[in-house]
Design a protein around this motif. Structure first.
Motif, PDB file in Angstrom:
ATOM      1  N   LYS A  90       0.833  -1.211   0.000  1.00 55.22           N
ATOM      2  CA  LYS A  90       0.000   0.000   0.000  1.00 55.22           C
ATOM      3  C   LYS A  90       0.860   1.249   0.000  1.00 55.22           C
ATOM      4  N   ARG A  91       1.912   1.239   0.814  1.00 51.49           N
ATOM      5  CA  ARG A  91       2.800   2.402   0.881  1.00 51.49           C
ATOM      6  C   ARG A  91       3.543   2.610  -0.439  1.00 51.49           C
ATOM      7  N   ASN A  92       4.042   1.517  -1.033  1.00 51.86           N
ATOM      8  CA  ASN A  92       4.818   1.627  -2.272  1.00 51.86           C
ATOM      9  C   ASN A  92       3.972   2.039  -3.469  1.00 51.86           C
ATOM     10  N   MET A  93       2.671   1.745  -3.417  1.00 54.24           N
ATOM     11  CA  MET A  93       1.800   2.083  -4.542  1.00 54.24           C
ATOM     12  C   MET A  93       1.228   3.494  -4.446  1.00 54.24           C
ATOM     13  N   GLN A  94       1.388   4.128  -3.293  1.00 49.51           N
ATOM     14  CA  GLN A  94       0.866   5.489  -3.123  1.00 49.51           C
ATOM     15  C   GLN A  94       1.503   6.425  -4.152  1.00 49.51           C
ATOM     16  N   ASP A  95       0.683   7.164  -4.849  1.00 50.59           N
ATOM     17  CA  ASP A  95       1.141   8.179  -5.815  1.00 50.59           C
ATOM     18  C   ASP A  95       1.994   7.609  -6.954  1.00 50.59           C
ATOM     19  N   LEU A  96       1.905   6.302  -7.197  1.00 52.36           N
ATOM     20  CA  LEU A  96       2.648   5.690  -8.303  1.00 52.36           C
ATOM     21  C   LEU A  96       1.826   5.818  -9.582  1.00 52.36           C
ATOM     22  N   ASN A  97       2.448   6.332 -10.645  1.00 51.11           N
ATOM     23  CA  ASN A  97       1.743   6.500 -11.908  1.00 51.11           C
ATOM     24  C   ASN A  97       1.497   5.140 -12.560  1.00 51.11           C
ATOM     25  N   PRO A  98       0.231   4.804 -12.850  1.00 57.61           N
ATOM     26  CA  PRO A  98      -0.078   3.490 -13.433  1.00 57.61           C
ATOM     27  C   PRO A  98       0.599   3.225 -14.773  1.00 57.61           C
ATOM     28  N   SER A  99       0.966   4.293 -15.496  1.00 59.80           N
ATOM     29  CA  SER A  99       1.582   4.111 -16.820  1.00 59.80           C
ATOM     30  C   SER A  99       3.040   3.674 -16.735  1.00 59.80           C
ATOM     31  N   LEU A 100       3.610   3.675 -15.525  1.00 60.46           N
ATOM     32  CA  LEU A 100       5.032   3.393 -15.353  1.00 60.46           C
ATOM     33  C   LEU A 100       5.445   2.058 -15.960  1.00 60.46           C
ATOM     34  N   LEU A 101       4.727   1.002 -15.641  1.00 61.93           N
ATOM     35  CA  LEU A 101       5.095  -0.329 -16.125  1.00 61.93           C
ATOM     36  C   LEU A 101       4.931  -0.445 -17.635  1.00 61.93           C
ATOM     37  N   PHE A 102       3.854   0.156 -18.162  1.00 61.34           N
ATOM     38  CA  PHE A 102       3.620   0.129 -19.608  1.00 61.34           C
ATOM     39  C   PHE A 102       4.735   0.877 -20.343  1.00 61.34           C
ATOM     40  N   SER A 151       2.254 -17.944  -9.879  1.00 55.06           N
ATOM     41  CA  SER A 151       2.161 -17.388 -11.234  1.00 55.06           C
ATOM     42  C   SER A 151       0.952 -16.458 -11.355  1.00 55.06           C
ATOM     43  N   MET A 152      -0.174 -16.880 -10.790  1.00 54.55           N
ATOM     44  CA  MET A 152      -1.376 -16.043 -10.815  1.00 54.55           C
ATOM     45  C   MET A 152      -1.138 -14.734 -10.071  1.00 54.55           C
ATOM     46  N   ARG A 153      -0.508 -14.840  -8.918  1.00 55.89           N
ATOM     47  CA  ARG A 153      -0.245 -13.652  -8.099  1.00 55.89           C
ATOM     48  C   ARG A 153       0.614 -12.645  -8.854  1.00 55.89           C
ATOM     49  N   LEU A 154       1.672 -13.111  -9.490  1.00 58.76           N
ATOM     50  CA  LEU A 154       2.583 -12.227 -10.215  1.00 58.76           C
ATOM     51  C   LEU A 154       1.885 -11.513 -11.365  1.00 58.76           C
ATOM     52  N   GLU A 155       1.081 -12.245 -12.120  1.00 61.35           N
ATOM     53  CA  GLU A 155       0.412 -11.645 -13.271  1.00 61.35           C
ATOM     54  C   GLU A 155      -0.668 -10.658 -12.845  1.00 61.35           C
ATOM     55  N   LEU A 156      -1.313 -10.909 -11.710  1.00 60.54           N
ATOM     56  CA  LEU A 156      -2.343  -9.991 -11.228  1.00 60.54           C
ATOM     57  C   LEU A 156      -1.736  -8.675 -10.738  1.00 60.54           C
ATOM     58  N   VAL A 157      -0.541  -8.750 -10.158  1.00 62.10           N
ATOM     59  CA  VAL A 157       0.164  -7.514  -9.767  1.00 62.10           C
ATOM     60  C   VAL A 157       0.378  -6.646 -10.998  1.00 62.10           C
ATOM     61  N   GLN A 158       0.837  -7.273 -12.065  1.00 63.55           N
ATOM     62  CA  GLN A 158       1.109  -6.548 -13.311  1.00 63.55           C
ATOM     63  C   GLN A 158      -0.182  -6.071 -13.967  1.00 63.55           C
ATOM     64  N   LEU A 159      -1.235  -6.887 -13.875  1.00 60.70           N
ATOM     65  CA  LEU A 159      -2.519  -6.554 -14.495  1.00 60.70           C
ATOM     66  C   LEU A 159      -3.101  -5.252 -13.950  1.00 60.70           C
ATOM     67  N   ALA A 160      -2.850  -4.978 -12.687  1.00 61.95           N
ATOM     68  CA  ALA A 160      -3.395  -3.781 -12.049  1.00 61.95           C
ATOM     69  C   ALA A 160      -2.905  -2.496 -12.707  1.00 61.95           C
ATOM     70  N   PHE A 161      -1.765  -2.572 -13.406  1.00 63.26           N
ATOM     71  CA  PHE A 161      -1.211  -1.395 -14.079  1.00 63.26           C
ATOM     72  C   PHE A 161      -1.830  -1.167 -15.461  1.00 63.26           C
ATOM     73  N   ASP A 162      -2.624  -2.109 -15.948  1.00 66.69           N
ATOM     74  CA  ASP A 162      -3.209  -2.016 -17.284  1.00 66.69           C
ATOM     75  C   ASP A 162      -4.375  -1.030 -17.275  1.00 66.69           C
ATOM     76  N   GLU A 163      -4.159   0.123 -17.890  1.00 70.85           N
ATOM     77  CA  GLU A 163      -5.175   1.182 -17.850  1.00 70.85           C
ATOM     78  C   GLU A 163      -6.357   0.928 -18.775  1.00 70.85           C
ATOM     79  N   GLU A 164      -6.245  -0.068 -19.648  1.00 65.57           N
ATOM     80  CA  GLU A 164      -7.407  -0.451 -20.450  1.00 65.57           C
ATOM     81  C   GLU A 164      -8.404  -1.218 -19.591  1.00 65.57           C
TER      82      GLU A 164
END
Length: 212
Positions: A90-102, A151-164
Motif C-alpha cells: 500500500k505504501r509503495n503504490m501510493q502516488d505511483l503513476n499506473p503508466s510506469l510499467l507500460f 504465477s497467478m499472483r505475479l500476473e495480477l500484480v502486473q494486471l493492475a497497471f493495465d489502464e485499459e
C-alpha cells in the motif's frame, strides 16, 4: 560532493519523477531541472535517458527486495508476513503513476528486463516459499499448488497497471492492488488462516505503516 553521491542523487531524483509522471513524459531536461543541475552533469554519469531509467529501475527493485527480506526475517509466520507485505504494498503504490510499467515495457527494454527478472526470480521464489510455509503451518489450504498460485499472483500484480482494464479516471492503483492482494489471500487461507489474517490487518490498521 563525491561522484557516487552525485550519481545516487540523480537516480533518486529521476525515480521520483518517473513514479509520479511515468517514464515516457520525462526528458533529460526535466531531470536536470528537477535536480537543479546541468544536462552536462547528467551525461557525465549516464550515457542517455535509457541508462538512467535502467539504473533507477534496478536501484528501486534492489531497495524493494531488501524491504521484503526484512519482512520475511521479522515475520512470526506466513500470515504475519502477508499482513506486513500488504502494508508495504500500500505504501509503495501510493502516488505511483499506473503508466510506469507500460512505459518500461514499450520504450525501455533494458529496464523492463530488470523488472521481468526480478518478478520471475525474486518475487516468485518469495511467494512460493511463503505459500509452502503457510501450508505447513496450517494457515493455507493444503490442496493449493504453490507454483500455480504464485504465477497467478505475479500476473495480477502486473494486471493492475493495465489502464485499459483499470482506467485511471475510474480506479486508483493503490485500491486495485489492495483488492487483488486481499482476493489472493482469502483464496488460499484456511479458516484458521483467515481469522489470523483479519486479526493482523486490524492491528496494522491502527498502527503507523513503518512496521519494519
Amino acid at each position: 560532493m563525491e561522484e557516487t553521491d552525485v550519481k545516487e542523487k540523480i537516480l533518486k531524483g529521476a525515480e521520483e519523477l518517473f513514479k509520479k509522471y511515468g517514464v515516457r513524459s520525462i526528458s533529460m531536461d526535466d531531470i536536470a531541472r528537477h535536480l537543479s543541475v546541468s544536462k552536462k552533469t547528467l551525461y557525465q554519469h549516464f550515457a542517455d535517458k535509457e541508462d538512467i531509467v535502467t539504473m533507477a529501475c534496478k536501484a528501486h527493485l534492489e531497495k524493494n527486495a531488501k524491504e521484503f527480506e526484512r519482512v520475511m526475517e521479522t515475520a512470526k509466520n506466513a500470515i504475519d508476513e502477508l499482513a506486513k507485505l500488504s502494508v508495504c504494498l500500500k505504501r509503495n503504490m501510493q502516488d505511483l503513476n499506473p503508466s510506469l510499467l507500460f512505459d518500461l515495457q514499450k520504450y525501455h527494454p533494458r529496464a523492463w528486463a530488470e523488472w521481468v527478472n526480478h518478478k520471475n526470480k525474486f518475487i516468485r521464489c518469495s511467494v512460493v516459499r511463503n505459500l509452502k510455509q503457510g501450508i505447513e503451518e496450517g494457515y493455507f489450504r493444503p490442496e493449493i499448488d504453490p507454483e500455480v498460485i504464485a504465477s497467478m499472483r505475479l500476473e495480477l500484480v502486473q494486471l493492475a497497471f493495465d489502464e485499459e482494464i483499470f482506467p485511471r479516471e475510474q480506479f486508483r492503483l493503490t485500491e486495485v492492488q489492495m483488492q487483488i492482494f486481499d482476493h489472493f489471500v482469502y483464496g488460499v487461507v484456511t479458516d484458521k488462516g483467515r481469522k489470523l489474517y483479519q486479526k493482523y490487518k486490524e492491528v496494522n490498521h491502527h498502527q503507523p505503516s513503518t512496521i519494519l
